[in-house]
Design an enzyme around this catalytic site. Structure first.
Site, PDB file in Angstrom:
ATOM      1  N   GLU A  34       0.886  -1.174   0.000  1.00  0.00           N
ATOM      2  CA  GLU A  34       0.000   0.000   0.000  1.00  0.00           C
ATOM      3  C   GLU A  34       0.913   1.210   0.000  1.00  0.00           C
ATOM      4  O   GLU A  34       1.634   1.430   0.961  1.00  0.00           O
ATOM      5  CB  GLU A  34      -0.873   0.028   1.262  1.00  0.00           C
ATOM      6  CG  GLU A  34      -1.684  -1.225   1.504  1.00  0.00           C
ATOM      7  CD  GLU A  34      -2.773  -1.439   0.486  1.00  0.00           C
ATOM      8  OE1 GLU A  34      -3.161  -0.464  -0.181  1.00  0.00           O
ATOM      9  OE2 GLU A  34      -3.210  -2.579   0.337  1.00  0.00           O
ATOM     10  N   CYS A  61      -2.894   8.724   3.508  1.00  0.00           N
ATOM     11  CA  CYS A  61      -2.698   8.115   2.186  1.00  0.00           C
ATOM     12  C   CYS A  61      -3.893   8.352   1.277  1.00  0.00           C
ATOM     13  O   CYS A  61      -3.763   8.351   0.060  1.00  0.00           O
ATOM     14  CB  CYS A  61      -2.440   6.627   2.337  1.00  0.00           C
ATOM     15  SG  CYS A  61      -3.726   5.778   3.261  1.00  0.00           S
TER      16      CYS A  61
HETATM   17  P1  NAP Z   1       8.435   5.080   4.235  1.00  0.00           P
HETATM   18  O1  NAP Z   1       9.551   5.969   4.523  1.00  0.00           O
HETATM   19  O2  NAP Z   1       8.384   4.398   2.940  1.00  0.00           O
HETATM   20  O3  NAP Z   1       8.426   4.009   5.430  1.00  0.00           O
HETATM   21  C1  NAP Z   1       7.426   3.046   5.540  1.00  0.00           C
HETATM   22  C2  NAP Z   1       7.878   1.933   6.453  1.00  0.00           C
HETATM   23  O4  NAP Z   1       8.932   1.208   5.828  1.00  0.00           O
HETATM   24  C3  NAP Z   1       8.440   2.410   7.779  1.00  0.00           C
HETATM   25  O5  NAP Z   1       8.051   1.527   8.790  1.00  0.00           O
HETATM   26  C4  NAP Z   1       9.932   2.342   7.555  1.00  0.00           C
HETATM   27  O6  NAP Z   1      10.669   2.230   8.745  1.00  0.00           O
HETATM   28  C5  NAP Z   1      10.007   1.091   6.742  1.00  0.00           C
HETATM   29  N1  NAP Z   1      11.246   0.938   5.999  1.00  0.00           N
HETATM   30  C6  NAP Z   1      11.920   1.890   5.331  1.00  0.00           C
HETATM   31  N2  NAP Z   1      13.016   1.337   4.761  1.00  0.00           N
HETATM   32  C7  NAP Z   1      13.012   0.036   5.089  1.00  0.00           C
HETATM   33  C8  NAP Z   1      13.873  -1.052   4.813  1.00  0.00           C
HETATM   34  N3  NAP Z   1      14.947  -0.910   4.062  1.00  0.00           N
HETATM   35  N4  NAP Z   1      13.572  -2.258   5.326  1.00  0.00           N
HETATM   36  C9  NAP Z   1      12.468  -2.428   6.074  1.00  0.00           C
HETATM   37  N5  NAP Z   1      11.633  -1.436   6.373  1.00  0.00           N
HETATM   38  C10 NAP Z   1      11.886  -0.217   5.879  1.00  0.00           C
HETATM   39  O7  NAP Z   1       7.029   5.823   4.404  1.00  0.00           O
HETATM   40  P2  NAP Z   1       6.568   6.802   5.578  1.00  0.00           P
HETATM   41  O8  NAP Z   1       7.365   8.059   5.447  1.00  0.00           O
HETATM   42  O9  NAP Z   1       6.548   6.117   6.883  1.00  0.00           O
HETATM   43  O10 NAP Z   1       5.067   7.077   5.185  1.00  0.00           O
HETATM   44  C11 NAP Z   1       4.663   8.039   4.233  1.00  0.00           C
HETATM   45  C12 NAP Z   1       4.342   7.386   2.920  1.00  0.00           C
HETATM   46  O11 NAP Z   1       3.452   6.299   3.124  1.00  0.00           O
HETATM   47  C13 NAP Z   1       3.624   8.301   1.967  1.00  0.00           C
HETATM   48  O12 NAP Z   1       4.198   8.172   0.702  1.00  0.00           O
HETATM   49  C14 NAP Z   1       2.195   7.778   1.933  1.00  0.00           C
HETATM   50  O13 NAP Z   1       1.515   7.977   0.732  1.00  0.00           O
HETATM   51  C15 NAP Z   1       2.376   6.349   2.208  1.00  0.00           C
HETATM   52  N6  NAP Z   1       1.211   5.760   2.841  1.00  0.00           N
HETATM   53  C16 NAP Z   1       0.422   4.917   2.127  1.00  0.00           C
HETATM   54  C17 NAP Z   1      -0.677   4.322   2.716  1.00  0.00           C
HETATM   55  C18 NAP Z   1      -1.558   3.368   1.953  1.00  0.00           C
HETATM   56  O14 NAP Z   1      -2.399   2.710   2.553  1.00  0.00           O
HETATM   57  N7  NAP Z   1      -1.413   3.272   0.652  1.00  0.00           N
HETATM   58  C19 NAP Z   1      -0.984   4.587   4.040  1.00  0.00           C
HETATM   59  C20 NAP Z   1      -0.179   5.469   4.742  1.00  0.00           C
HETATM   60  C21 NAP Z   1       0.918   6.041   4.133  1.00  0.00           C
HETATM   61  P3  NAP Z   1      11.465   3.508   9.343  1.00  0.00           P
HETATM   62  O15 NAP Z   1      10.438   4.479   9.717  1.00  0.00           O
HETATM   63  O16 NAP Z   1      12.193   2.925  10.470  1.00  0.00           O
HETATM   64  O17 NAP Z   1      12.323   3.998   8.230  1.00  0.00           O
END
Ligand code: NAP
Length: 676
Positions: free
Chosen positions: A258, A297
């Site tokens: 997602e 999101c």
């Molecule tokens: P993100 O930076 O992509 O991080 C998402 C998750 O992935 C976090 O728990 C992060 O942990 C983890 N992660 C990052 N790198 C990783 C790796 N190499 N290995 C394992 N895990 C890893 O996103 P965010 O900044 O938290 O959230 C914002 C984004 O999420 C926006 O783009 C938004 O559109 C999207 N979003 C989508 C939905 C949906 O349902 N489609 C819902 C909510 C948000 P860390 O925080 O420890 O880096």
């Protein structure tokens, strides 16, 4: 507030962050609130612990046991909701933002639990659809069944909904019988950890059912295999990095994603100023831009307005946004809090700068922002920002980059076909909304745009009072979207639960399928009942137990009496020549409802007993007409039993009505509630 040491929970033990761990700052004032790190977490052992301890324990529980567990967890969490609300304030969440996250998460868990009890059997195997006839004589049949994956689900969540994000995935996963390793986003991981502690301390979960990684995931993902699932929510770039990991490809790890979404909202051409739809449109747009400071999101990123309504939309939305009080999330007057961190604010401001290549700013100058009750520099505050893109057809960025904050772009459209084309330019989104009172327009959008969106939300004067909002994913409906949005689905009632199970086509004889599926199927062994089945309790009844009734002759007087009594004087029952002229009937025939009433008269046992109520009838088909003088007989067979409460359960009976030539004239499934 004392500094929070955000722990992980691995193999039954809490693991503290190392001294070199990452600081997490309060969104409101920049103070350090927590430290987080996973240096000492035994990642590989966590997977073994989940697979060897948590999975087997969960799989011995039926869907109903797991549902009861989820409901109890949700009610337990509700007792601690206030503490979670207070903690969430440091992430920038206002009280209403926390209601979405904390209370919405608890509500989602409750709905999932309820669906598990009502729509799934009290079994460990789920039957997906009906029996498929694979042979002429019915001696070889097919049935799809779903069983729990025998691995672990790694639930990776985005920072914006630390509680809802965890619970919406966890509910489906645990109900499916699969243990979870939860990996919250670091920026708000202290809220997720607090909620996790509440779940764990309830002692409602079997050992190994849930574990937590606070901080980086180390080599966790490298040990996953084909029975495991990664359920990811976050940015498209992280999704791409994780999806392309060699282990995911090599070991066929199930990957659900997602991710980003440039959701659009369309003002219908009929929704001109002065209509209820226009006001509704403005209200929803403002709400979506400001809730969670736009860090949602499903938030509306693009507003599509008819060319001649663009000025009106700009005026009304910017007037409303200029009234929004940006401030300290703990203060009641504040309608919008800060973003999660200074880094996130900078990221959004940079993205706005890029969007400005396509757009002009209507409202939202960060340099003139006034903040209520907090420091505008130390906190990650930014103003609600509205942009105008006059040339959306040639724009480079508005359909491609997501400003994950309180930012939205208005663009004009010429006609419905143009609006659909612009909506689809986002190449896949979680949700698109169309505010219109014209159902033909709504249908055009579904046909032209449905393939590009996970959810289409139509709203108008008739539904606005009870509608749930453009941006609210609901546990009843799928959440997810094609293309840029990740291509997966979660939630959606039982559909979401099946994401953590394997669907298998089973083929075999009726008796084999009946035994495997705990359901009688035509052709399987029948047991002649020793006493009337309506005198037997739920537990005494056996699958395949059959009662065959005596015959009853249907007379012309019966048909006329039934017609007179019910008022059903349809010509096929009352007019011989008109009935004969009908291609289905040889002449006057009995009412179908007369036949099922007579059948009930033949098989019902009159005395008070274990049968408490007839609760329904499914899949009724009338297969042959019954003429005056024909005789009918009923056969009822115990088809399936499902426990429903502590006192009674549902019995499904296969009922066949046959005539004097043994031809089936009607068939259906009868539902009764029987006491234990
Ligand atoms: P993100 O930076 O992509 O991080 C998402 C998750 O992935 C976090 O728990 C992060 O942990 C983890 N992660 C990052 N790198 C990783 C790796 N190499 N290995 C394992 N895990 C890893 O996103 P965010 O900044 O938290 O959230 C914002 C984004 O999420 C926006 O783009 C938004 O559109 C999207 N979003 C989508 C939905 C949906 O349902 N489609 C819902 C909510 C948000 P860390 O925080 O420890 O880096």
């Amino acid at each position: 507030m004392a500094l929070i040491h955000v722990h992980s929970f691995a193999c039954g033990d809490w693991v503290a962050p190392a001294s070199t761990s990452q600081p997490i700052h309060c969104a409101v004032d920049g103070q350090e609130v927590a430290v987080c790190g996973s240096d000492h977490v035994p990642f590989q052992d966590m997977i073994s612990y989940a697979k060897n301890t948590g999975g087997p324990a969960l799989r011995t529980l039926s869907f109903h046991d797991r549902s009861r567990m989820l409901k109890a967890l949700a009610l337990h969490l509700r007792e601690h909701r206030q503490a979670l609300h207070e903690l969430s304030m440091h992430t920038g969440a206002t009280a209403s933002d926390s209601r979405v996250d904390v209370d919405g998460g608890i509500g989602t868990l409750l709905v999932t639990a309820s669906k598990g009890r009502r729509e799934m059997p009290d079994e460990t195997m789920y039957l997906d659809g009906d029996i498929e006839q694979l042979s002429r004589n019915g001696s070889f049949l097919g049935q799809h069944v779903c069983t729990s994956l025998q691995g672990v689900a790694v639930l990776i969540n985005a920072y914006n909904f630390p509680v809802w994000g965890m619970l919406e995935k966890l509910g489906s996963c645990l109900l499916a019988g699969v243990p979870a390793i939860i990996k919250p986003a670091t920026a708000t991981g202290y809220v997720a950890e607090a909620a996790f502690r509440v779940l764990l301390e309830s002692q409602l979960l079997p050992a190994g059912a849930i574990q937590l990684v606070s901080g980086r995931t180390g080599d966790l993902l490298d040990h996953l295999d084909d029975q495991d699932v990664i359920s990811f929510t976050g940015s498209a770039s992280t999704a791409a990095a994780l999806k392309s990991k060699p282990v995911v490809q090599r070991n066929a790890v199930r990957f659900m994603s997602e991710q980003d979404s440039l959701n659009g909202s369309v003002l219908g051409a009929d929704a001109v100023p002065g209509t209820p739809e226009f006001d509704l449109f403005i209200k929803e747009a403002v709400q979506e831009i400001t809730t969670k400071a736009g860090q949602k999101c499903t938030a509306i990123r693009r507003i599509l307005a008819p060319e001649n309504q663009v000025e009106a939309v700009l005026k009304h939305v910017s007037d409303a946004l200029s009234q929004v009080v940006v401030g300290h999330p703990a203060l009641a007057q504040s309608q919008m809090g800060p973003l999660v961190s200074l880094a996130q604010r900078q990221d959004v401001l940079n993205t706005v700068n890029t969007l400005m290549n396509d757009c002009e700013r209507v409202i939202g100058d960060p340099d003139t922002l006034s903040v209520h009750g907090a420091d505008a520099i130390k906190g990650a505050f930014m103003p609600p920002t509205l942009l105008l893109c006059r040339e959306p057809d040639t724009a480079q960025h508005v359909h491609e980059i997501e400003a994950f904050g309180p930012v939205c772009t208005v663009m004009p459209y010429r006609d419905t076909a143009h609006a659909i084309a612009l909506l689809n330019r986002a190449r896949g989104s979680l949700v698109a909304s169309v505010i219109t009172h014209n159902s033909d327009t709504a249908r055009e959008f579904v046909l032209g745009s449905g393939a590009f969106h996970g959810r289409l939300y139509f709203n108008d004067r008739d539904s606005m009072a009870e509608s749930t909002g453009h941006g609210s994913p609901l546990p009843h409906l799928i959440h997810g979207g094609p293309g840029r949005a990740g291509g997966s689905e979660e939630l959606g009632g039982v559909r979401g639960i099946l994401s953590y199970m394997q669907r298998t086509a089973i083929q075999g004889s009726p008796e084999t399928l009946s035994r495997i599926c705990h359901q009688w199927v035509p052709g399987a062994r029948e047991i002649q009942t020793t006493a009337h089945p309506f005198t037997k309790s739920f537990h005494e009844l056996q699958l395949g137990e059959v009662l065959t009734t005596a015959y009853r002759t249907v007379t012309l007087e019966d048909i006329e009496l039934f017609a007179q009594f019910t008022g059903d004087n349809f010509y096929a029952h009352m007019d011989e020549s008109a009935a004969k002229a009908n291609p289905f009937f040889p002449g006057r025939v009995a009412h179908g409802y007369l036949l099922i009433s007579f059948a009930a008269g033949l098989f019902v046992h009159p005395d008070p007993g274990p049968v408490l109520a007839n609760t329904g009838l499914n899949a009724l088909s009338f297969q042959r007409p019954v003429s005056p003088g024909d005789s009918i007989q009923a056969r009822i067979i115990v088809k399936r039993k499902t426990a429903r409460t502590a006192d009674y359960g549902e019995v499904r009976w296969h009922v066949a009505i046959t005539n004097q030539h043994s031809d089936t004239v009607a068939e259906y499934e009868l539902l009764t509630m029987n006491s234990y």
